[in-house]
Design an enzyme around this catalytic site. Structure first.
Site, PDB file in Angstrom:
ATOM      1  N   CYS A  34       0.832  -1.198   0.000  1.00  0.00           N
ATOM      2  CA  CYS A  34       0.000   0.000   0.000  1.00  0.00           C
ATOM      3  C   CYS A  34       0.867   1.248   0.000  1.00  0.00           C
ATOM      4  O   CYS A  34       2.059   1.214   0.307  1.00  0.00           O
ATOM      5  CB  CYS A  34      -0.892   0.046   1.245  1.00  0.00           C
ATOM      6  N   ASP A 441      19.198  38.048 -13.188  1.00  0.00           N
ATOM      7  CA  ASP A 441      17.940  38.273 -13.891  1.00  0.00           C
ATOM      8  C   ASP A 441      17.296  39.569 -13.399  1.00  0.00           C
ATOM      9  O   ASP A 441      17.234  39.838 -12.187  1.00  0.00           O
ATOM     10  CB  ASP A 441      17.007  37.086 -13.649  1.00  0.00           C
TER      11      ASP A 441
END
Length: 491
Positions: A34, A441
């Site tokens: 599971c 940037d």
């Protein structure tokens, strides 16, 4: 993590979905495995054992739980945060390389022998490359069985199985149901997605939270006309795939991404899903990322405002590298215009009955044959572009999920016209380095100034050392402070 029994038990008892994909719980009494968040009553501790992969569970003789469907969990975020041989191998297996090229092909791409790769994967995942690829084929088969009306023989070969007998045996072994029973069960389910002839509809799971604003906003705001579009609340684009091409529509939902795939060859399903998950960064661990970034008091308010930001990536690293060059020192609109011209002149046409997509982005080979004088670019930019596509076409530069991040940076930097901004943008969005950083940037510097962070590249890089290894996610938060279409979902 699977070796820390106490921690795994706590996760299972609390049904913590954040650990889905990190490890799997196998129950010795029922022989079922599971996901940690399975809704059933947890078994006794002495009856639980833990494995690092679904393939390891299957190899040990466990079958998938029918309730929690552990085979549909998000992938381990570990493979996106690492660049070693095991992580690169896992990304290639997820991309279908073993099915197409075999284990020798996988080893050759990584520069190792098959024995070395098998030994490394067994040591860390409890399963070799064949077992890992088999588990992936089983999941692909289940998707095709439950979401299409293809005959079972076609499903078997589309999922990558070499024979119908192997397909039947694998499906029964992994899911404890025959292929026909799986289809019947899915048809009775009220939660099954609606089916349209020729379209595969499925859900792409992710770890919550997920903020779709910058993720889809960035993809749509920079979309290349004819290749990408936003229609009816979905980001749509064409895909160049090993056996053909496809069109995908991706719609953000509260607990999953709705995915609609139209493929010319169903054998491309596995790689199409893998590339869509990669593009949307769906296997990330947002809790770990956000917790780290919150340690900076100036970043914490941004993270609290929009937890779960992802890094918008790409479905094709070579395509993105070309687009990064076209976007050097120009506006988003100008970059789209340049890319659109390339697509019209050199892209392959496709049909899109459900929308307005018209082309595949041109291949590197097609772009390598173009006349540089036909490009409406400055001469230096033409040189940069033609050198890049020439290196991609002849194989001297290889960009993809298997790239060594540092080596790829060095090879890109050696090309004319490739500065730090272009190289780091490619590392972030094409190669998937979660620690890529763009201190120079303009948008990052404006955001830094507004927050009181250092603005010079050297000082900002020093401050960002505390954000590692998630600096690419910090960039997304910084960019999101600006009023730009890349930061919001389209209307």
């Amino acid at each position: 993590m699977h070796t820390d029994t106490e921690r795994c038990v706590r996760a299972v008892r609390s049904k913590d979905a954040r650990f889905d994909g990190w490890f799997f719980t196998a129950v010795l009494t029922t022989r079922i495995y599971c996901r940690p968040s399975c809704p059933v009553v947890p078994p006794k501790v002495e009856n639980m054992t833990f494995y690092p992969s679904a393939a390891a569970c299957q190899q040990a003789g466990f079958r998938a739980c029918k309730r929690c469907r552990p085979d549909t969990t998000p992938g381990s975020p570990e493979w996106n945060a690492r660049a070693d041989s095991v992580a690169r191998a896992m990304r290639l297996i997820r991309d279908g390389v073993v099915d197409r090229e075999g284990v020798p092909g996988l080893a050759a791409r990584l520069g190792y022998s098959t024995r070395q790769i098998e030994r490394q994967l067994l040591a860390e995942l409890g399963a070799g490359p064949l077992a890992l690829a088999r588990a992936q084929r089983a999941q692909t088969a289940r998707v095709l069985i439950e979401t299409t009306g293809l005959p079972m023989a076609e499903v078997a070969f589309a999922a990558g199985f070499s024979s119908i007998r192997t397909f039947n045996d694998t499906v029964r072994e992994v899911f404890a149901l025959a292929p026909g029973d799986l289809r019947t069960r899915a048809a009775r389910s009220t939660t099954a997605p609606p089916q349209t002839p020729g379209v595969i509809a499925l859900r792409l799971p992710y770890r919550a939270p997920l903020d779709p604003s910058n993720l889809f906003g960035h993809l749509v705001a920079t979309a290349v006309p004819g290749v990408e579009e936003w229609r009816d609340g979905a980001y749509r684009r064409t895909l160049r795939l090993p056996h053909g091409h496809g069109v995908v529509a991706l719609t953000p939902r509260p607990d999953h991404i709705a995915c609609r795939l139209s493929l010319t060859d169903p054998r491309d399903l596995t790689i199409a899903i893998s590339r869509c998950r990669w593009m949307l960064d769906l296997d990330a661990d947002p809790v770990a990322v956000d917790d780290q970034l919150r340690t900076d008091p100036l970043l914490a308010p941004l993270v609290d405002k929009a937890p779960g930001r992802r890094v918008p990536r790409t479905v094709d690293a070579a395509e993105f590298a070309v687009r990064a060059v076209l976007g050097q020192q120009v506006s988003t609109a100008a970059a789209r215009t340049h890319a659109g011209r390339l697509v019209l002149a050199h892209g392959e046409t496709v049909e899109d009955p459900e929308g307005g997509l018209t082309h595949l982005f041109p291949s590197s080979e097609a772009l390598a044959a173009l006349d540089p004088e036909s490009l409406a670019l400055p001469r230096s930019r033409r040189t940069t572009l033609t050198t890049l596509v020439g290196a991609l076409a002849d194989g001297s530069l290889r960009l993809g999920v298997d790239s060594d991040w540092d080596q790829a940076r060095a090879e890109l930097t050696a090309l004319p016209g490739f500065g730090p901004w272009t190289v780091e943008t490619i590392a972030m969005r094409a190669l998937g380095d979660p620690d890529a950083f763009l201190p120079g940037d303009l948008g990052v510097r404006h955001a830094a100034a507004g927050l009181g962070l250092p603005v010079t590249p050297a000082a900002l890089t020093a401050r960002a050392a505390a954000w590692r290894p998630w600096r690419a996610y910090a960039v997304q938060h910084l960019w999101a402070t600006g009023d730009h279409p890349v930061n919001r979902l389209p209307a």
